[in-house]
Design a protein around this motif. Structure first.
Motif, PDB file in Angstrom:
ATOM      1  N   GLY A 176      42.148  67.617  42.806  1.00 58.93           N
ATOM      2  CA  GLY A 176      43.040  67.407  41.679  1.00 58.93           C
ATOM      3  C   GLY A 176      43.485  65.978  41.462  1.00 58.93           C
ATOM      4  O   GLY A 176      44.293  65.709  40.570  1.00 58.93           O
ATOM      5  N   ARG A 177      42.964  65.044  42.254  1.00 54.06           N
ATOM      6  CA  ARG A 177      43.328  63.640  42.061  1.00 54.06           C
ATOM      7  C   ARG A 177      42.531  63.054  40.898  1.00 54.06           C
ATOM      8  O   ARG A 177      41.341  63.330  40.767  1.00 54.06           O
ATOM      9  N   VAL A 178      43.203  62.250  40.096  1.00 55.10           N
ATOM     10  CA  VAL A 178      42.569  61.633  38.935  1.00 55.10           C
ATOM     11  C   VAL A 178      42.523  60.126  39.140  1.00 55.10           C
ATOM     12  O   VAL A 178      43.558  59.489  39.387  1.00 55.10           O
ATOM     13  N   ALA A 179      41.341  59.548  39.046  1.00 57.27           N
ATOM     14  CA  ALA A 179      41.171  58.106  39.247  1.00 57.27           C
ATOM     15  C   ALA A 179      41.407  57.381  37.930  1.00 57.27           C
ATOM     16  O   ALA A 179      40.644  57.527  36.971  1.00 57.27           O
ATOM     17  N   THR A 180      42.465  56.590  37.885  1.00 55.69           N
ATOM     18  CA  THR A 180      42.777  55.773  36.701  1.00 55.69           C
ATOM     19  C   THR A 180      42.743  54.282  37.013  1.00 55.69           C
ATOM     20  O   THR A 180      42.915  53.456  36.123  1.00 55.69           O
ATOM     21  N   ASP A 181      42.528  53.936  38.271  1.00 55.29           N
ATOM     22  CA  ASP A 181      42.548  52.549  38.746  1.00 55.29           C
ATOM     23  C   ASP A 181      41.139  52.186  39.208  1.00 55.29           C
ATOM     24  O   ASP A 181      40.625  52.765  40.161  1.00 55.29           O
ATOM     25  N   LEU A 182      40.517  51.235  38.524  1.00 55.98           N
ATOM     26  CA  LEU A 182      39.141  50.812  38.838  1.00 55.98           C
ATOM     27  C   LEU A 182      39.155  49.466  39.531  1.00 55.98           C
ATOM     28  O   LEU A 182      39.692  48.490  39.012  1.00 55.98           O
ATOM     29  N   ARG A 183      38.547  49.392  40.716  1.00 59.68           N
ATOM     30  CA  ARG A 183      38.374  48.142  41.441  1.00 59.68           C
ATOM     31  C   ARG A 183      36.930  47.674  41.269  1.00 59.68           C
ATOM     32  O   ARG A 183      35.989  48.415  41.591  1.00 59.68           O
ATOM     33  N   VAL A 184      36.757  46.469  40.748  1.00 58.75           N
ATOM     34  CA  VAL A 184      35.419  45.959  40.424  1.00 58.75           C
ATOM     35  C   VAL A 184      35.132  44.713  41.252  1.00 58.75           C
ATOM     36  O   VAL A 184      35.765  43.670  41.074  1.00 58.75           O
ATOM     37  N   SER A 185      34.172  44.805  42.162  1.00 61.29           N
ATOM     38  CA  SER A 185      33.743  43.630  42.926  1.00 61.29           C
ATOM     39  C   SER A 185      32.770  42.824  42.067  1.00 61.29           C
ATOM     40  O   SER A 185      31.768  43.355  41.581  1.00 61.29           O
ATOM     41  N   LEU A 186      33.059  41.553  41.887  1.00 59.84           N
ATOM     42  CA  LEU A 186      32.229  40.689  41.043  1.00 59.84           C
ATOM     43  C   LEU A 186      31.193  39.898  41.832  1.00 59.84           C
ATOM     44  O   LEU A 186      30.232  39.394  41.264  1.00 59.84           O
ATOM     45  N   THR A 187      31.393  39.769  43.122  1.00 67.11           N
ATOM     46  CA  THR A 187      30.454  39.043  43.982  1.00 67.11           C
ATOM     47  C   THR A 187      30.761  39.404  45.431  1.00 67.11           C
ATOM     48  O   THR A 187      31.896  39.756  45.767  1.00 67.11           O
ATOM     49  N   ASP A 188      29.751  39.321  46.277  1.00 63.71           N
ATOM     50  CA  ASP A 188      29.989  39.511  47.706  1.00 63.71           C
ATOM     51  C   ASP A 188      30.230  38.185  48.404  1.00 63.71           C
ATOM     52  O   ASP A 188      30.583  38.145  49.582  1.00 63.71           O
ATOM     53  N   ARG A 189      30.069  37.077  47.690  1.00 61.20           N
ATOM     54  CA  ARG A 189      30.211  35.752  48.297  1.00 61.20           C
ATOM     55  C   ARG A 189      31.674  35.368  48.454  1.00 61.20           C
ATOM     56  O   ARG A 189      32.534  35.804  47.689  1.00 61.20           O
ATOM     57  N   CYS A 190      31.941  34.522  49.433  1.00 60.89           N
ATOM     58  CA  CYS A 190      33.304  34.034  49.652  1.00 60.89           C
ATOM     59  C   CYS A 190      33.227  32.616  50.208  1.00 60.89           C
ATOM     60  O   CYS A 190      32.257  32.250  50.888  1.00 60.89           O
ATOM     61  N   ASN A 191      34.253  31.816  49.910  1.00 62.51           N
ATOM     62  CA  ASN A 191      34.297  30.447  50.423  1.00 62.51           C
ATOM     63  C   ASN A 191      35.213  30.305  51.635  1.00 62.51           C
ATOM     64  O   ASN A 191      35.501  29.193  52.067  1.00 62.51           O
ATOM     65  N   LEU A 192      35.673  31.430  52.188  1.00 63.40           N
ATOM     66  CA  LEU A 192      36.350  31.448  53.479  1.00 63.40           C
ATOM     67  C   LEU A 192      35.524  32.300  54.441  1.00 63.40           C
ATOM     68  O   LEU A 192      34.620  33.023  54.033  1.00 63.40           O
ATOM     69  N   ARG A 193      35.869  32.233  55.715  1.00 61.81           N
ATOM     70  CA  ARG A 193      35.185  33.025  56.737  1.00 61.81           C
ATOM     71  C   ARG A 193      36.242  33.678  57.634  1.00 61.81           C
ATOM     72  O   ARG A 193      36.297  33.445  58.842  1.00 61.81           O
ATOM     73  N   CYS A 194      37.100  34.502  57.020  1.00 61.82           N
ATOM     74  CA  CYS A 194      38.199  35.113  57.761  1.00 61.82           C
ATOM     75  C   CYS A 194      37.665  35.933  58.933  1.00 61.82           C
ATOM     76  O   CYS A 194      36.707  36.701  58.785  1.00 61.82           O
ATOM     77  N   THR A 195      38.296  35.782  60.070  1.00 62.52           N
ATOM     78  CA  THR A 195      37.790  36.393  61.292  1.00 62.52           C
ATOM     79  C   THR A 195      37.760  37.916  61.211  1.00 62.52           C
ATOM     80  O   THR A 195      36.934  38.549  61.867  1.00 62.52           O
ATOM     81  N   TYR A 196      38.645  38.518  60.408  1.00 60.73           N
ATOM     82  CA  TYR A 196      38.681  39.972  60.312  1.00 60.73           C
ATOM     83  C   TYR A 196      37.764  40.506  59.211  1.00 60.73           C
ATOM     84  O   TYR A 196      37.774  41.699  58.915  1.00 60.73           O
ATOM     85  N   CYS A 197      36.967  39.619  58.615  1.00 58.79           N
ATOM     86  CA  CYS A 197      36.097  40.029  57.513  1.00 58.79           C
ATOM     87  C   CYS A 197      34.625  39.735  57.775  1.00 58.79           C
ATOM     88  O   CYS A 197      33.780  40.592  57.572  1.00 58.79           O
TER      89      CYS A 197
END
Length: 329
Positions: free
Chosen positions: A7-28
């Protein structure tokens, strides 16, 4: 609409635009980075806008969050925002960023129609920032946040992850700083989404640890479930208000029952959950000249099969093969 069997309705869309990043966070991700997606595998600007249009006009989505990787690295970002702002009905639009490029882009994003930003900042100490991210860009993030605030991309929300032995003692200082600057701080428990699969439940900084630390300096009053709704952050009023602080406790206090999110990866896969191990390919559907109705049907079918929870508390839980940078936050 995008409804599941619970019964859950998804109204919030998360859109990833790229997998690239200019940081290298240790937890990622590891210091050397990752094998990035090839350009032909990424959704084009037109494909992204088309999927968002279908979500908004045909599937009941009312909020769109642009994520990455680092979405400010997407060359066509401003144009994508501008085209989505022209949709009817117009979705509310936000962006999650590390903040490094915000100083030069905040005004253009606001003019294009972006409503607000979330900025990741885990520490107030430049040396700790450099250790955590493997980059010396602390001041750039602070400057970017100030630019976003000045441009009217408010409320500026700050996302912080606390790590043992690095910034675990900074919760009260981060909150005092956020209150003084007019930012809305949210602590996020470290999640099993690192590329190295090095996450361990034992030793992680939990929501309980964070709240205990904050209460050494502040009086926190629960905001209440009615105010929270489907938001991932549980919030507390700080010293009687008006400022609040949030904690996103995906691991120790999961909020799956109220989840209203659907996700698109940068290569066009639907994910029903941040921790899902299965995806549904919309990119192939788009590129086979399918109609909007067919795309919507496949998307609805994917969401109908959404599981009850993330499975983090299950002993058989398997960390997703794809890291946060590929999935989108």
């Amino acid at each position: 609409m995008l409804i599941d069997t619970f019964g859950r309705v998804a109204t919030d869309l998360r859109v990833s635009l790229t997998d690239r990043c200019n940081l290298r966070c240790t937890y990622c991700m590891p210091e050397e980075g990752l094998q990035w997606l090839a350009k032909p595998d990424l959704l084009t600007d037109d494909e992204i806008v088309r999927l968002i249009r279908i979500a908004v006009t045909d599937l009941g989505v009312t909020e769109v969050r642009f994520t990455g990787g680092e979405p400010l690295l997407r060359p066509g970002l401003v144009g994508i925002v501008e085209r989505c702002a022209a949709l009817e009905p117009r979705p509310r639009m936000s962006l999650t960023t590390n903040g490094i490029g915000l100083k030069r882009t905040a005004a253009a994003l606001k003019a294009a129609g972006l409503d607000r930003v979330n900025v990741s900042l885990d520490t107030l100490r430049p040396d700790v920032f450099k250790t955590l991210t493997r980059r010396d860009r602390h001041q750039d993030v602070l400057d970017g946040m100030a630019a976003a605030r000045d441009a009217g991309l408010t409320p500026v929300k700050v996302n912080a992850v606390l790590m043992p032995g690095l910034n675990a003692d900074e919760a009260p200082d981060l909150l005092a700083w956020a209150v003084a600057e007019g930012y809305e701080l949210r602590f996020i428990e470290q999640m099993p989404l690192d590329a190295q699969h090095g996450w361990k439940r034992d030793g992680m900084i939990t929501a309980g640890d964070i709240l205990e630390s904050l209460r050494t300096r502040f009086t926190l009053t629960p905001e209440g479930a009615d105010e929270r709704g489907s938001a991932p952050a549980e919030r507390w009023v700080v010293d009687g208000g008006p400022h609040t602080v949030g904690v996103i406790a995906s691991v120790t206090r999961p909020f799956c029952r109220a989840c209203d999110r659907t996700r698109l990866t940068a290569d066009g896969q639907v994910r029903t959950c941040l921790f899902a191990t299965e995806e549904t390919d919309l990119r192939a559907t788009l590129r086979s000249d399918a109609s909007d109705d067919e795309v919507a049907r496949i998307w609805k079918q994917a969401m109908w099969g959404k599981k009850a929870g993330s499975g983090l508390d299950d002993p058989s839980f398997l960390q997703p093969d794809r890291p946060m940078s590929a999935i989108g936050g």
